[in-house]
Design an enzyme around this catalytic site. Sequence first.
Site, short mmCIF file in Angstrom:
data_model
loop_
_atom_site.label_atom_id
_atom_site.label_comp_id
_atom_site.label_asym_id
_atom_site.label_seq_id
_atom_site.Cartn_x
_atom_site.Cartn_y
_atom_site.Cartn_z
N LYS A 10 0.79 -1.34 0.22
CA LYS A 10 -0.09 -0.10 -0.02
C LYS A 10 0.81 1.11 -0.03
CE LYS A 10 -4.05 -2.00 2.57
NZ LYS A 10 -4.95 -1.69 3.65
N TYR A 50 -12.77 -2.37 -2.58
CA TYR A 50 -13.26 -2.58 -1.50
C TYR A 50 -14.89 -2.80 -1.23
CZ TYR A 50 -8.79 -1.91 1.32
OH TYR A 50 -7.74 -2.10 1.54
N PHE A 58 -15.52 2.20 7.71
CA PHE A 58 -14.33 2.66 7.52
C PHE A 58 -14.14 2.62 5.93
CE2 PHE A 58 -14.65 -2.09 8.32
CZ PHE A 58 -13.94 -2.55 7.02
N ARG A 86 -2.09 -14.39 4.41
CA ARG A 86 -2.64 -13.69 5.52
C ARG A 86 -1.85 -13.97 6.86
NH1 ARG A 86 -6.63 -10.19 4.14
NH2 ARG A 86 -7.71 -10.80 6.45
N THR A 92 -5.30 -7.29 11.07
CA THR A 92 -5.42 -6.14 10.24
C THR A 92 -4.49 -5.05 10.71
OG1 THR A 92 -7.64 -7.03 9.73
CG2 THR A 92 -7.00 -4.60 9.48
N ARG A 103 2.64 -7.02 9.46
CA ARG A 103 2.26 -5.90 9.99
C ARG A 103 2.51 -5.59 11.45
NH1 ARG A 103 -3.87 -7.45 7.63
NH2 ARG A 103 -4.02 -5.83 5.78
N ASN A 113 -1.49 0.13 7.41
CA ASN A 113 -1.27 -1.24 7.77
C ASN A 113 -0.38 -2.10 6.69
OD1 ASN A 113 -3.10 -1.69 5.82
ND2 ASN A 113 -4.68 -2.72 7.30
N HIS A 116 -2.08 -5.22 1.60
CA HIS A 116 -3.18 -6.08 1.21
C HIS A 116 -2.89 -7.52 0.71
CE1 HIS A 116 -7.29 -6.97 -0.28
NE2 HIS A 116 -6.78 -7.40 -1.17
N GLU A 127 -10.24 -9.68 -7.48
CA GLU A 127 -9.54 -9.02 -7.26
C GLU A 127 -8.16 -8.78 -8.31
OE1 GLU A 127 -9.72 -8.45 -2.48
OE2 GLU A 127 -7.92 -9.10 -3.12
P1 IDP Z 1 -7.77 -6.74 5.93
O1 IDP Z 1 -7.11 -5.87 5.17
O2 IDP Z 1 -6.78 -7.38 6.90
O3 IDP Z 1 -8.32 -7.87 5.00
P2 IDP Z 1 -10.02 -5.89 6.10
O4 IDP Z 1 -11.25 -6.05 7.25
O5 IDP Z 1 -10.61 -6.48 4.97
O6 IDP Z 1 -8.84 -6.12 6.68
O7 IDP Z 1 -10.34 -4.26 5.82
C1 IDP Z 1 -9.58 -3.68 4.66
C2 IDP Z 1 -9.06 -2.57 4.96
O8 IDP Z 1 -9.92 -1.45 5.41
C3 IDP Z 1 -7.89 -2.66 6.21
O9 IDP Z 1 -6.86 -3.21 5.55
C4 IDP Z 1 -7.79 -1.12 6.45
O10 IDP Z 1 -6.78 -0.55 5.80
C5 IDP Z 1 -9.36 -0.61 6.57
N1 IDP Z 1 -9.89 -0.79 7.82
C6 IDP Z 1 -10.46 -2.11 8.32
N2 IDP Z 1 -10.94 -1.75 9.36
C7 IDP Z 1 -10.70 -0.55 9.74
C8 IDP Z 1 -11.17 0.28 10.85
O11 IDP Z 1 -11.63 -0.35 11.70
N3 IDP Z 1 -10.72 1.58 10.84
C9 IDP Z 1 -10.07 2.11 9.97
N4 IDP Z 1 -9.75 1.10 8.64
C10 IDP Z 1 -10.02 0.16 8.74
MG MG Z 2 -9.71 -7.84 3.64
#
Ligand code: IDP
Ligand code: MG
Length: 148
Positions: A10, A50, A58, A86, A92, A103, A113, A116, A127
């Site tokens: 990212k 997304y 978010f 993963r 996350t 991470r 973070n 992705h 994707e």
């Molecule tokens: P992941 O990247 O671990 O798969 P997801 O739940 O798919 O996590 O969320 C996608 C992206 O959205 C995350 O990588 C992060 O950048 C953002 N995100 C997810 N949850 C939050 C939150 O609670 N606050 C702010 N950003 C969030």
């Molecule tokens: Mg995800």
Amino acid sequence: MTERTLIILKPDAVQRQLLGRVVSRFEEKGLKIAAAKFMRICEPLARRHYAVHEGKPFFQAAVKYLSSGPVLVMVLEADNVITMTRKLMGKTFGNEAEPGTIRGDFAGSKGLNLVHGSDSPETAAYEIGLYFKPEEIVSYDLAAQPWL
Ligand code: IDP
Ligand code: MG
């Protein structure tokens, strides 16, 4: 079974000049890079990326973040690659991710973070299709494969 996943380093990974170190984590694990592209993700593409999160609190922030600067997008290929990547990425956000994960080692807040990774074969197919044409995914044998 051989599987593919979409990985994105990212905008913060680019700006913090961590691309090499993060790519190394995947290479050291023995995962094969099947495609790679350095690009800028526009906001409409980030929205499609997304789409499963549309409506969540978010969503808008995640779209802004992903489209905030250049990224390195990759397709990795290996048996069980989705679960493995993963695990390599960790939870996350870096404030909860275990040390030893990408991470967990390079991020420390509930914010940016770094990386992705697709979370299922279905999302991976969706994707990968957003970023790569089939002919951009390179088929080859990894020389190290017999040793992995
Ligand atoms: P992941 O990247 O671990 O798969 P997801 O739940 O798919 O996590 O969320 C996608 C992206 O959205 C995350 O990588 C992060 O950048 C953002 N995100 C997810 N949850 C939050 C939150 O609670 N606050 C702010 N950003 C969030
Ligand atoms: Mg995800």
